[in-house]
Enzyme design. Structure first.
Site, mmCIF file in Angstrom:
data_model
loop_
_atom_site.group_PDB
_atom_site.id
_atom_site.type_symbol
_atom_site.label_atom_id
_atom_site.label_comp_id
_atom_site.label_asym_id
_atom_site.label_seq_id
_atom_site.Cartn_x
_atom_site.Cartn_y
_atom_site.Cartn_z
ATOM 1 C CE1 TYR A 155 -40.802 35.378 5.916
ATOM 2 C CE2 TYR A 155 -41.232 33.389 4.410
ATOM 3 C CZ TYR A 155 -41.625 34.529 4.798
ATOM 4 O OH TYR A 155 -42.937 34.718 5.052
HETATM 5 N N1 LIG Z 1 -46.714 38.222 1.096
HETATM 6 C C1 LIG Z 1 -46.064 36.755 1.245
HETATM 7 O O1 LIG Z 1 -46.222 36.318 0.219
HETATM 8 C C2 LIG Z 1 -46.772 36.201 1.957
HETATM 9 C C3 LIG Z 1 -46.389 34.492 2.236
HETATM 10 C C4 LIG Z 1 -46.881 34.033 3.877
HETATM 11 C C5 LIG Z 1 -46.681 34.349 4.789
HETATM 12 N N2 LIG Z 1 -46.126 35.684 5.192
HETATM 13 C C6 LIG Z 1 -46.704 36.305 6.030
HETATM 14 O O2 LIG Z 1 -47.722 37.319 6.172
HETATM 15 C C7 LIG Z 1 -47.083 37.821 6.994
HETATM 16 C C8 LIG Z 1 -48.167 39.623 6.561
HETATM 17 O O3 LIG Z 1 -47.133 40.162 5.470
HETATM 18 P P1 LIG Z 1 -47.309 41.247 4.454
HETATM 19 O O4 LIG Z 1 -47.020 41.100 2.981
HETATM 20 O O5 LIG Z 1 -48.781 41.538 4.584
HETATM 21 O O6 LIG Z 1 -45.838 41.691 4.601
HETATM 22 P P2 LIG Z 1 -46.115 43.710 4.559
HETATM 23 O O7 LIG Z 1 -44.780 43.834 3.739
HETATM 24 O O8 LIG Z 1 -46.633 44.101 3.544
HETATM 25 O O9 LIG Z 1 -46.690 44.103 5.709
HETATM 26 C C9 LIG Z 1 -46.126 44.300 7.110
HETATM 27 C C10 LIG Z 1 -46.119 44.655 8.445
HETATM 28 O O10 LIG Z 1 -45.403 44.526 8.733
HETATM 29 C C11 LIG Z 1 -44.442 45.714 9.499
HETATM 30 N N3 LIG Z 1 -43.181 45.312 10.390
HETATM 31 C C12 LIG Z 1 -42.037 45.079 9.660
HETATM 32 N N4 LIG Z 1 -41.698 45.341 10.728
HETATM 33 C C13 LIG Z 1 -41.781 45.415 11.707
HETATM 34 C C14 LIG Z 1 -41.592 45.473 12.793
HETATM 35 N N5 LIG Z 1 -40.028 45.916 13.355
HETATM 36 N N6 LIG Z 1 -42.179 46.094 14.133
HETATM 37 C C15 LIG Z 1 -43.510 46.349 13.216
HETATM 38 N N7 LIG Z 1 -43.866 46.681 12.510
HETATM 39 C C16 LIG Z 1 -43.334 45.492 10.798
HETATM 40 C C17 LIG Z 1 -44.921 46.761 8.191
HETATM 41 O O11 LIG Z 1 -44.142 47.766 8.526
HETATM 42 C C18 LIG Z 1 -45.912 46.434 7.646
HETATM 43 O O12 LIG Z 1 -47.047 47.329 7.654
HETATM 44 C C19 LIG Z 1 -45.414 38.400 7.482
HETATM 45 O O13 LIG Z 1 -45.141 37.523 8.922
HETATM 46 C C20 LIG Z 1 -44.982 37.505 6.452
HETATM 47 O O14 LIG Z 1 -44.078 36.428 6.644
HETATM 48 C C21 LIG Z 1 -46.735 36.835 3.782
#
Ligand SMILES: NC(=O)c1ccc[n+]([C@@H]2O[C@H](COP(=O)([O-])OP(=O)(O)OC[C@H]3O[C@@H](n4cnc5c(N)ncnc54)[C@H](O)[C@@H]3O)[C@@H](O)[C@H]2O)c1
Length: 268
Positions: A155
């Site tokens: 990641y």
């Molecule tokens: N949650 C955290 O702690 C965190 C921290 C830093 C960065 N991020 C980044 O923020 C972004 C959103 O994170 P989140 O916490 O809302 O995640 P989440 O898992 O709650 O939501 C992610 C969404 O992406 C969709 N998704 C996953 N794979 C997919 C694919 N192959 N095609 C289309 N859609 C797809 C899922 O269905 C979901 O609706 C991500 O890029 C994540 O890496 C998250």
């Protein structure tokens, strides 16, 4: 009237997590259309219904962002109605394990979604933005792209790649001298469930989704180059630059507890 009003906004992974909240925030700011791409059919239907009931213009597409053919076909469909003004590359996944326990398919999938998907989707929508001399690309990377962390090497590597690419793209677009912007977002852990089980490190408290979403929306409106949260993330590059690696490991890894934060990781 804000920068978002009357704009077409596309959010990948927009059916849940911070993607859904960003969609709601853009609609509240009077975006003319919200386009949601997501792989989760149930969440996609529910979120679209929820927004439409409020009278908003929303179109949703079942798209796997790791599938180039789906990106090409669906982007053609979206572009038939005109350029996308704001593209938020948000979909992402995490595989939280020590690297020697990773299987090859999880590595391929993580890079395909978190890195290649982001580039291919941007490539599909950028020419129309350049032609209309205006557009905004928002790339949701992570603080994990700025510091190393055990149990999330794949990641971290994927987000590291997004950071390098996103910044390079920003410089290229600035050279074109239009109203073209790139915002790179590097949040610490967010309370969406994606990182369930993690122990938030000292000085890097778990972010409330609405807090990071408000910062991203503000970043879009003010054409910010970066959105970094919590505050400590702003200091990471400097601290890493001045401390010898062992001292950085001791301070960030041991004192702040970053290197132990993934020990109890469960995820969604
Ligand atoms: N949650 C955290 O702690 C965190 C921290 C830093 C960065 N991020 C980044 O923020 C972004 C959103 O994170 P989140 O916490 O809302 O995640 P989440 O898992 O709650 O939501 C992610 C969404 O992406 C969709 N998704 C996953 N794979 C997919 C694919 N192959 N095609 C289309 N859609 C797809 C899922 O269905 C979901 O609706 C991500 O890029 C994540 O890496 C998250």
């Amino acid at each position: 009237m804000t920068k978002i009003s009357k704009k077409r906004v596309l959010i990948t992974g927009g059916a849940s997590g911070i993607g859904k909240l960003m969609g709601g925030a853009c609609l509240a700011k009077k975006a003319i259309e919200l386009i949601i791409w997501d792989i989760n059919e149930r969440a996609l239907k529910d979120t679209t219904k929820e927004f439409k009931i409020k009278g908003y213009s929303v179109s949703s597409h079942l798209v796997d962002v790791s599938d180039l053919q789906q990106i090409q076909d669906t982007s053609k469909l979206v572009l038939q109605k005109g350029p996308v003004d704001i593209l938020i590359n948000n979909a992402g996944i995490v595989t939280g394990k020590p690297f020697h326990q990773q299987n090859s398919s999880a590595i391929t999938k993580t890079l395909a979604i978190n890195v290649e998907g982001v580039m291919q989707i941007t490539r599909a929508f950028l020419p129309a933005m350049i032609e209309q001399k205006s557009g905004h690309i928002v790339n949701i990377a992570s603080a994990a792209g700025m510091m190393s962390n055990p149990n999330m090497s794949v990641y971290a590597g994927s987000k590291w790649a997004v950071l390098g690419w996103s910044e390079s793209l920003r410089i290229e677009l600035e050279a074109l001298k239009g109203d073209l912007h790139v915002t790179t977002v590097t949040p610490g852990y967010i309370d969406t469930g994606m990182f369930d089980g993690v122990k938030a490190p000292l000085l890097l408290p778990l972010l409330k989704p609405k807090v990071i979403v408000a910062a991203i929306i503000n970043g879009i409106e003010k054409n910010k180059l970066f959105v970094r949260k919590p505050f400590m993330v702003n200091t990471l590059t400097f601290v890493k630059g001045i401390l010898p690696t062992r001292a950085f490991d001791w301070f960030v890894g041991t004192v702040l507890g970053v290197y132990k934060s993934m020990d109890e990781f469960k995820g969604h």
